[in-house]
Each structure stands twice: as C-alpha cells, then as structure tokens.
Design an enzyme around this catalytic site. Structure first.
Site, mmCIF file in Angstrom:
data_model
loop_
_atom_site.group_PDB
_atom_site.id
_atom_site.type_symbol
_atom_site.label_atom_id
_atom_site.label_comp_id
_atom_site.label_asym_id
_atom_site.label_seq_id
_atom_site.Cartn_x
_atom_site.Cartn_y
_atom_site.Cartn_z
ATOM 1 N N HIS A 30 0.830 -1.207 0.000
ATOM 2 C CA HIS A 30 0.000 0.000 0.000
ATOM 3 C C HIS A 30 0.862 1.254 0.000
ATOM 4 C CE1 HIS A 30 -2.278 -3.336 1.730
ATOM 5 N NE2 HIS A 30 -3.386 -2.735 1.311
ATOM 6 N N HIS A 261 -4.065 3.224 -3.297
ATOM 7 C CA HIS A 261 -4.272 2.656 -1.962
ATOM 8 C C HIS A 261 -3.504 1.356 -1.743
ATOM 9 C CE1 HIS A 261 -6.281 0.909 1.567
ATOM 10 N NE2 HIS A 261 -6.232 -0.201 0.856
HETATM 11 C C1 LIG Z 1 -11.405 -4.614 9.948
HETATM 12 C C2 LIG Z 1 -10.879 -4.452 8.566
HETATM 13 N N1 LIG Z 1 -11.740 -4.441 7.548
HETATM 14 C C3 LIG Z 1 -11.284 -4.338 6.277
HETATM 15 C C4 LIG Z 1 -9.945 -4.256 6.029
HETATM 16 C C5 LIG Z 1 -9.430 -4.185 4.594
HETATM 17 N N2 LIG Z 1 -8.961 -2.809 4.327
HETATM 18 C C6 LIG Z 1 -7.673 -2.486 4.423
HETATM 19 S S1 LIG Z 1 -7.385 -0.858 4.123
HETATM 20 C C7 LIG Z 1 -9.022 -0.588 3.821
HETATM 21 C C8 LIG Z 1 -9.508 0.793 3.439
HETATM 22 C C9 LIG Z 1 -9.174 1.738 4.489
HETATM 23 O O1 LIG Z 1 -9.384 3.047 4.084
HETATM 24 P P1 LIG Z 1 -8.540 4.166 4.748
HETATM 25 O O2 LIG Z 1 -8.377 3.881 6.190
HETATM 26 O O3 LIG Z 1 -9.120 5.442 4.389
HETATM 27 O O4 LIG Z 1 -7.098 3.964 4.123
HETATM 28 P P2 LIG Z 1 -6.499 4.721 2.847
HETATM 29 O O5 LIG Z 1 -7.137 4.109 1.623
HETATM 30 O O6 LIG Z 1 -6.799 6.144 2.977
HETATM 31 O O7 LIG Z 1 -5.050 4.401 2.914
HETATM 32 C C10 LIG Z 1 -9.759 -1.753 3.965
HETATM 33 C C11 LIG Z 1 -11.206 -1.844 3.760
HETATM 34 C C12 LIG Z 1 -9.073 -4.281 7.131
HETATM 35 N N3 LIG Z 1 -7.762 -4.220 7.000
HETATM 36 N N4 LIG Z 1 -9.570 -4.344 8.383
#
Ligand SMILES: Cc1ncc(C[n+]2csc(CCOP(=O)(O)OP(=O)(O)O)c2C)c(N)n1
Ligand SMILES: [Mg+2]
Length: 670
Positions: A30, A261
């Site tokens: 990421h 992302h």
């Molecule tokens: C409990 C949980 N649900 C789903 C995920 C999968 N996941 C990893 S990052 C993410 C999106 C997170 O968005 P954000 O916190 O805004 O991160 P950004 O894209 O801004 O780096 C998801 C759904 C996870 N790691 N943990």
C-alpha cells in the site's frame, strides 16, 4: 523554499521513495497512505515524538501506533531512517517476503518500535486507548519524573469508520485521556473510492460530542501541522487532528485516487513520481545529506532518556517502588494463592466458578496492584471486582478497575494496549456469548503474545432462563481454535484458582476463563494437601480426578460444570461393576503440550473414551476416537439451547446420569 522547509520535504520524500519502491519490488502493498502521511509523520518524528532508537524499550518513551496498518511502509521507513537496528535496508528490500521483519502489516513481535500489531482497522486506535490508560495510571502512582509520555496514533478513514472506533473514542473521552493524540489521515479515500460512497458522518462532531478536542490542518504544510499539534498538546482533552492529505501524494497521475491505496504504482508512474518529487536516487538509496538529517532526528531523544535515567537513579526508594509495581505477577501468583487453596481443601465451597474466580481475585488483586480489572457493564455478574480494586476515573487514575461500559470490543482492545504498554496485567469480563463481539481482539492478544486474561462467565446452557441468545454453544470450542490462547474451563473452586495462577504466569499467552453462572460442588481437595507446595493439577491441562475402582472399561473426560456430572456417571457405572476413570480437562491446549506418555496415561487409546461438555462436540473426537478400541462417545450440544431453568435444560438436552449411562453401556455391549 527555506532550508528548513527543504530539509523536511526531503525527509518526507525519502519515506515516499522507500514506500513506492518497496511496494513495487514486492509487487504488493500500500503506497498511498505512507506517501500521503509522509509530511505529517516527518514533523511528528522530527519535533514531537519522544523516542530513542538506541533504547526502543525505554519505559517513558512516547507510544506511536500506526493504526492504519496497511500503510506499514510508513513505519518501516521511519524506523530505518531514524536509526533502529532493524529494519535494515535489506529488510526493506525484502518487504513482505518470508523472513523479513517488514511483514505485510506491522507486527509487534518482529520489530522494536512497532508497539502493536495493526491491520485490522480500528483496533490500533483502540489499543492506544489502553496504552494511554496505562500511562495515566502509572503516572498517578509514580509521578511525572518517571512516567510522562504521550500516545500518538496515525489512523485512516477506515479506523474511524469501524464500530470499535465508537467504543474506543467514547471510553477515551470519558476517561479524559488528554495525552492521546490521533492524527487522522483525512484523505477522503478508501478502497472502493471516495468516502462519500459510504459515509456522510461529521467525524469531528462525533469526537467533540464524546469529549474530544478536534483541530484541522493541511497535512502537507509543516507549519500548519505544527500549529495543530501544539494546539492538541495544549488541550487537556484527547485530541483528533484531522490532517487533510492527498493519498499517494507525489505520484502525479494517480495521487488523490484509490488507485494508490493498495497496489504498486507501476514503473512508469514511479518514474513520473521521481521527477515530480525531484528524487533522483536509485531505489533503496537515500542520499547522504537526507540520511544524515534523519539520523539526527533519531538522536534527538537520547538526552531525554539520559535525563530520565538520572532521575530514576537519583531516588533509590522511588526506583524500587516503580520496579515492584511494574513487575508482572508471573509465577508468584501461584504462591500467593497457596493459603487460599489450602483453606478450600480444609473447608470445601460449593459456589459458581465465576464466584470462585472472585474469591481467587481477592488475594491476587491485593498482592498485585498492577492487575487492572474491569467489565463491560457486567461487574456483578462477572464477579471481576474485589475489595482492593477502586475505579479508574478521570479524577483518579490511581484506581485499578475500569468500568468499560457496554463496549466488549473496546475493552478487549484496551486490555491489549495496557499489556503492550507494559507494567500492567489486565483482565476483564463479559458474558462468554459476547466473546464473539470482541473475538478479533482476543485473536490479536494471542497473535501479539500478550498476557491478557478474559473472564468470560455464563459459559453454557447452565445460565438458564436468559435463553438461547445468551447460552454459549460453540463459543468454548471455537475459542480453542485460536492459536496461542489458553482456554480454561475449571470445574470447581480449586481449579479456578489454579487457572488464575496459570493465566498470570503466562505473560506471552493470553487466557480465557470460561466460568459458570450456576453453583458447582467442590470436587478437588482429597490428597491436594499432601503437596508442599501445592501441585497445580490444571497446569497439566487434564488429569485423572478419580480412578476406576472396578476393572477400568471407560474413561470419562469432562470440563467445567460437566465434571461433576461425569463423577455421577462414573458412580452409576461402578455400581454396575464397570470401572470408570474421570478425567478433568480444564485446558485442552495445555494437555496437548504434555508428553506422549502422560497423555497416554490420562487418556489411553486402549479404553473406551467419552467426552462430556455442554457445547459443540466437533473437536472432541481427537480425544475419543482412534486407537485399539471402538470410537468413543461425544456427549454435547450441537443445537441452540432454550429458555428455562438450568436443571430442566440439562435434563432436556441429555446431560443426566440416566441419559448417559445407557449410551456407554450400549457402546461397551453391556
Ligand atoms: C477490519 C478491517 N476491515 C477491512 C480491512 C481491509 N482494508 C484495508 S485498508 C481498507 C480501506 C481503508 O481506508 P482508509 O483507512 O481510508 O485507508 P487509505 O485508503 O486512505 O489508505 C480496507 C477496507 C481491514 N484491513 N480491516
Ligand atoms: Mg482514507
């Protein structure tokens, strides 16, 4: 640009370069989050965070939690650049590869400087609440000279959207944890796209309503970041700093989109980003002047640590008190319980094991003030509070009991945070059925190797009238599926005390105590007093509670409330000349760890074996099937319970001597 601005921009770009190159090399990871938060993290580490890479375990360091664990390259870059022994540049080159401590998500057991394992969104921030509680508690005990640090969190939109965030923020605001500061990567992007796809929440308003201070800043402007951090520090409430950032900042065609992302940027975009950032160094090379600037940042905290050590050395009595109060109970817990157990041997008690737990906690909490207990609003039912545990409140952090409210997940994560902070042995209660509400935090206790004790009461249909919504069926067995977790289901007062001793002795393996609501007879005592010191039979995981009198034809294996039933079944069988051993198995995991000869002696595969547990039977076959005899029986419950008094339920679902004895006789062909 001034030289200072250039210096910070260069330092932040080093994070960006390492992150995009490591993700590209691994072909997974990421890059967006580390690139977006690089400027904020640089200001934090350069000017605010109290840390010393030469002493990563220094007690009074600030705690830094990367709650948005997917952005792991951010923390790996920071640790490397500031001079921690690991990760090395080779470790970073091997990001996400077998053997590298730079795992996909940050793991506390792989790298110093990673305070907790993150990746399951929301839990890092919730663990930080526990760290902040631990800090205030120890500060109340030992004063600013020895305990005076902050807990910093970097969290993403996901961490703030998760349900656990509401629990964690509610608790932190209520307890006024003013030394906790959350830096929110407010980039308006998650995996699916814009945050607007799924949320219309005014996050800051919610935090303010929960007694937090909030402030906004431009997450790419060091002066503005400083202004916000200074304001956050000055405010007595916990703070949320909304840092407006651009995800993937520096990648000219992809920044600001979810494309950055969780996928490599690609060679072409990385080339373009290098141009955009003015970064001409080869992958995994940091220009000397920038490396030197980061090194200096890493050396900034040495003076503070030295000063702390001088204060520590200056007052011997205070230092001794500090050491004593932050040393975990360990094996001493067993010693503390000796007199109590001898008392039970002399005078047996028929009580629920939840009550037996409270009785054992009496001497334990008195001897170990660093045990911090609590309950998710079931104090009177979980029996977690003792005479010597006063509440931790915003006005008095010196207590040792947390009223967590109806926040099971938040409680479990906070307990992980306290244990990870160090100096605290946390335990907390809820109904066993609601272990499912906090299950991922229980899993993280096990993964992170921390000594948290879960007091899960009302452990079967034996809770009675509350009915199937409250009656655990699959919970005990499903918790046994989690690696590095000791699931203990004691049968009486003495086993309960033994299980507490085991739980506290294991600083790197969490424990679940599955405890009954209903009274249980005391089965132990005979012969126990012959040992000096007392022998902890539960530590073997399983042991022969009663030996067959007639020629042995069956071994009954039971746990918790069903051990007394197994004793009654054995009595009935013996009356008909069928010899029966009764084996109590409070902890399958510990029994599995015994050597083969002990296991064969206690649970021989040459005799019919029958398991009895008021829960899922799946899994019991490993102790009852195979060997030189026919497969044994698994008496259990593979359906939901019902609402009725406990005795009627045990009768209805076949947990009676009359229902079990004929099945065993039929198996034996008698
Ligand atoms: C409990 C949980 N649900 C789903 C995920 C999968 N996941 C990893 S990052 C993410 C999106 C997170 O968005 P954000 O916190 O805004 O991160 P950004 O894209 O801004 O780096 C998801 C759904 C996870 N790691 N943990
Ligand atoms: Mg985001």
């Amino acid at each position: 640009m001034t030289t200072e601005t250039t210096r910070l921009a260069d330092m932040a770009n080093a994070i960006r370069a390492l992150s995009m190159d490591a993700v590209q090399a691994a072909n997974s990871g990421h890059p967006g989050m580390p690139m977006g938060m690089a400027d904020v993290a640089t200001v934090l580490f350069d000017e605010y965070l109290k840390f010393d890479p030469a002493a990563p375990h220094w007690d009074d360091r600030d705690r830094f939690v990367l709650s948005a664990g997917h952005g792991s390259m951010l923390i790996y870059s920071l640790l490397h650049l500031t001079g921690y022994a690991r990760p090395t540049m080779d470790d970073i080159r091997n990001f996400r590869q077998l053997g590298s401590p730079c795992a996909g998500h940050p793991e506390n057991f792989l790298l110093d400087g990673v305070e907790c394992t993150t990746g399951p969104l929301g839990q890092g921030l919730a663990m930080a609440v526990g760290m902040a509680i631990a800090e205030r508690h120890l500060n109340a005990k030992h004063g600013d000279d020895l305990v005076d640090h902050r807990t910093w969190v970097i969290a993403g939109d996901g961490c703030l959207m998760e349900g656990i965030n509401h629990e964690a923020v509610g608790l932190a605001g209520h307890l006024g944890l003013g030394r906790m500061i959350v830096l929110w990567d407010d980039n308006n992007i998650t995996i699916d796209g814009s945050v607007e796809l799924s949320s219309s929440e005014d996050v800051e308003a919610r935090y303010r309503a929960s007694k937090w201070h909030t402030v906004r800043c431009d997450g790419h402007d060091p002066a503005d970041i400083r202004r916000a951090l200074d304001e956050a520090i000055a405010d007595p409430r916990p703070s949320l700093v909304a840092c407006k950032t651009v995800i993937g900042k520096g990648a000219p065609n992809k920044q600001g989109t979810s494309a950055t992302h969780g996928a490599p940027l690609g060679a072409e975009e990385i080339e373009a980003a290098r141009k955009e950032l003015g970064w001409s160094a080869e992958p995994f090379v940091i220009p000397d002047d920038i490396a030197a600037a980061w090194k200096k940042t890493g050396e900034r905290g040495a003076a503070a640590r030295e000063a702390w050590h001088q204060r520590y050395e200056a007052d011997k009595d205070r230092a001794e008190a500090y050491e004593a109060s932050t040393t975990l109970p360990g094996a001493d817990a067993g010693a503390v319980l000796q007199d109590y157990i001898r008392g039970l041997v002399a005078e047996p008690k028929k009580v629920a094991t939840r009550k037996a737990s409270e009785m054992a906690l009496g001497p334990l909490t008195e001897a170990f003030p660093n045990m911090i207990g609590g309950s998710a609003d079931l104090t009177g039912s979980n029996n977690t509070k003792t005479k010597s545990t006063g509440p931790i409140t915003v006005d008095n952090y010196d207590g040792s009991y947390v009223y967590y409210g109806i926040r099971e997940f938040g409680m479990a994560a906070a307990m992980n945070g306290m244990a990870l902070h160090g100096g605290i042995a946390p335990y907390g209660g809820t109904f066993l059925i609601f272990s499912d509400y906090c299950r991922n935090a229980v899993r993280l206790s096990a993964l992170q190797q921390v000594g948290v004790t879960y007091v899960f009461t009302h452990d079967s249909i034996g809770l009675g009238e509350d009915g199937p919504t409250h009656q655990p069926v699959e919970q005990v067995m499903s918790l046994r599926l989690i690696p590095n977790l000791n699931v203990m289901r004691p049968c009486d007062t003495i086993e309960t005390a033994e299980c507490w001793a085991i739980a506290l002795a294991n600083a790197h393996t969490p424990s679940v105590l599955a405890l009954s609501r209903q009274n249980l007879p005391q089965l132990r005592g005979d012969g126990d007093a012959d040992w000096a010191p007392l022998k902890n039979m539960s530590a073997m995981g399983a042991y022969r509670l009663k030996s067959a009198e007639a020629a042995r034809k069956v071994v009954l294996i039971a746990t918790g409330s069903e051990v007394a039933l197994a004793c009654d079944v054995a009595k009935a069988l013996e009356a008909d000349g069928i010899g029966a051993d009764v084996v109590s198995m409070p902890c399958m995991e510990l029994f599995e760890a015994q050597d083969a000869s002990y296991k064969q002696d206690v649970v021989p595969d040459t005799v019919l074996r029958v398991s009895i547990e008021a829960g899922t039977t799946l899994g019991w076959e490993r102790f009852t099937h195979g060997g030189s005899v026919a497969n044994g029986l698994n008496i259990g419950l593979d359906r939901f319970g019902a609402s009725a008094p406990a005795e009627q339920l045990f009768e209805r679902f076949g947990f009676t001597v009359d229902a079990i004895v004929p099945q065993i006789k039929a198996k034996l062909g008698e």
